[in-house]
Design a protein around this motif. Structure first.
Motif, PDB file in Angstrom:
ATOM      1  N   VAL A 138      10.060  -5.273  -6.322  1.00  0.00           N
ATOM      2  CA  VAL A 138       8.813  -4.798  -6.916  1.00  0.00           C
ATOM      3  C   VAL A 138       8.097  -3.968  -5.869  1.00  0.00           C
ATOM      4  N   ALA A 139       7.770  -2.727  -6.219  1.00  0.00           N
ATOM      5  CA  ALA A 139       7.016  -1.848  -5.337  1.00  0.00           C
ATOM      6  C   ALA A 139       5.577  -1.810  -5.838  1.00  0.00           C
ATOM      7  N   SER A 140       4.708  -2.525  -5.149  1.00  0.00           N
ATOM      8  CA  SER A 140       3.305  -2.619  -5.550  1.00  0.00           C
ATOM      9  C   SER A 140       2.549  -1.397  -5.029  1.00  0.00           C
ATOM     10  N   ASP A 141       2.052  -0.597  -5.968  1.00  0.00           N
ATOM     11  CA  ASP A 141       1.441   0.692  -5.647  1.00  0.00           C
ATOM     12  C   ASP A 141      -0.055   0.533  -5.360  1.00  0.00           C
ATOM     13  N   GLY A 142      -0.366  -0.136  -4.255  1.00  0.00           N
ATOM     14  CA  GLY A 142      -1.758  -0.334  -3.892  1.00  0.00           C
ATOM     15  C   GLY A 142      -2.504  -1.253  -4.841  1.00  0.00           C
ATOM     16  N   SER A 143      -1.797  -2.197  -5.445  1.00  0.00           N
ATOM     17  CA  SER A 143      -2.423  -3.108  -6.411  1.00  0.00           C
ATOM     18  C   SER A 143      -3.510  -3.946  -5.751  1.00  0.00           C
TER      19      SER A 143
END
Length: 221
Positions: A35-40
């Protein structure tokens, strides 16, 4: 049965409510779920980690393209095939993953693109009106990593579509029955969702202009 030659990459921005369910289904296929969390800012990264995913955390919200690319780089050298999945899917099952992967692994296609069918009126309609924007895809990891501009575009789908046309690889749509996703208007509230969707389409429409400018700049050098 799990397959280590397959990576599942899930770009995610504030999807703490749904990402764990997507991760758990993906783990039934392969242990390599990223999972690549985009600045969550809503705990997406920790929820995904608790569900069993490997997590790449981007410090700022820079877009789905850079997030996807970061996830792909984390999988590089560890898998031959990659499944791209959205983090807000509803009703995902191992059968859906098989539908996406089977034509690619068999050599029939170089890329499969999933289209919702029966997952809900609005998600079905949106997906079928703009099928080239689907986030559900399967292909070889190395090919996807080599798509020009993938990590620079906020939305990766136009760059992938352009690469499909230019490279002449074999691709087709596959139907994903009873699968849907949470609409942006549901996640962010109606007007915020409409605004977000409008900005997304404006950015997508600007892809060709940015691509032509990049090519001209390259010619001048």
């Amino acid at each position: 049965m799990t397959h280590s030659s397959i990576a599942v990459v899930i770009p995610a921005y504030n999807e703490a409510q749904t990402v764990a369910d997507v991760v758990r289904v993906a783990l039934l296929l392969t242990p390599l779920v990223i999972v690549a969390s985009d600045g969550s800012t809503d705990g997406t990264a920790q929820v995904a980690r608790d569900a069993g995913a490997q997590v790449v955390e981007l410090t700022q919200n820079v877009g789905k393209g850079p997030a996807l690319y970061a996830g792909l780089k984390a999988a590089e050298g560890r898998a031959d095939y990659v499944l791209m999945l959205d983090a807000d899917l509803l009703g995902l099952t191992p059968t859906h993953l098989d539908i996406l992967l089977r034509p690619v692994q068999s050599g029939k296609l170089d890329m499969s693109i999933g289209i919702f069918d029966g997952g809900g009126l609005m998600t079905d309609l949106g997906n079928k009106l703009t099928p080239h924007l689907s986030g559900q895809r399967a292909c070889r990891l190395r090919w996807l990593l080599n798509v020009p501009g993938l990590g620079q575009e906020r939305w990766p789908e136009p760059a992938i579509t352009d690469a499909l046309k230019r490279s002449g690889v074999r691709w087709d749509y596959v139907e994903l029955p009873q699968l849907g996703q949470v609409m942006k208007e549901e996640k962010r509230g109606f007007w915020k969702g409409v605004g977000y969707r409008s900005r997304m389409y404006a950015d997508l429409l600007g892809y060709r202009r940015r691509r032509k400018k990049s090519e001209k700049d390259g010619e001048r050098r």
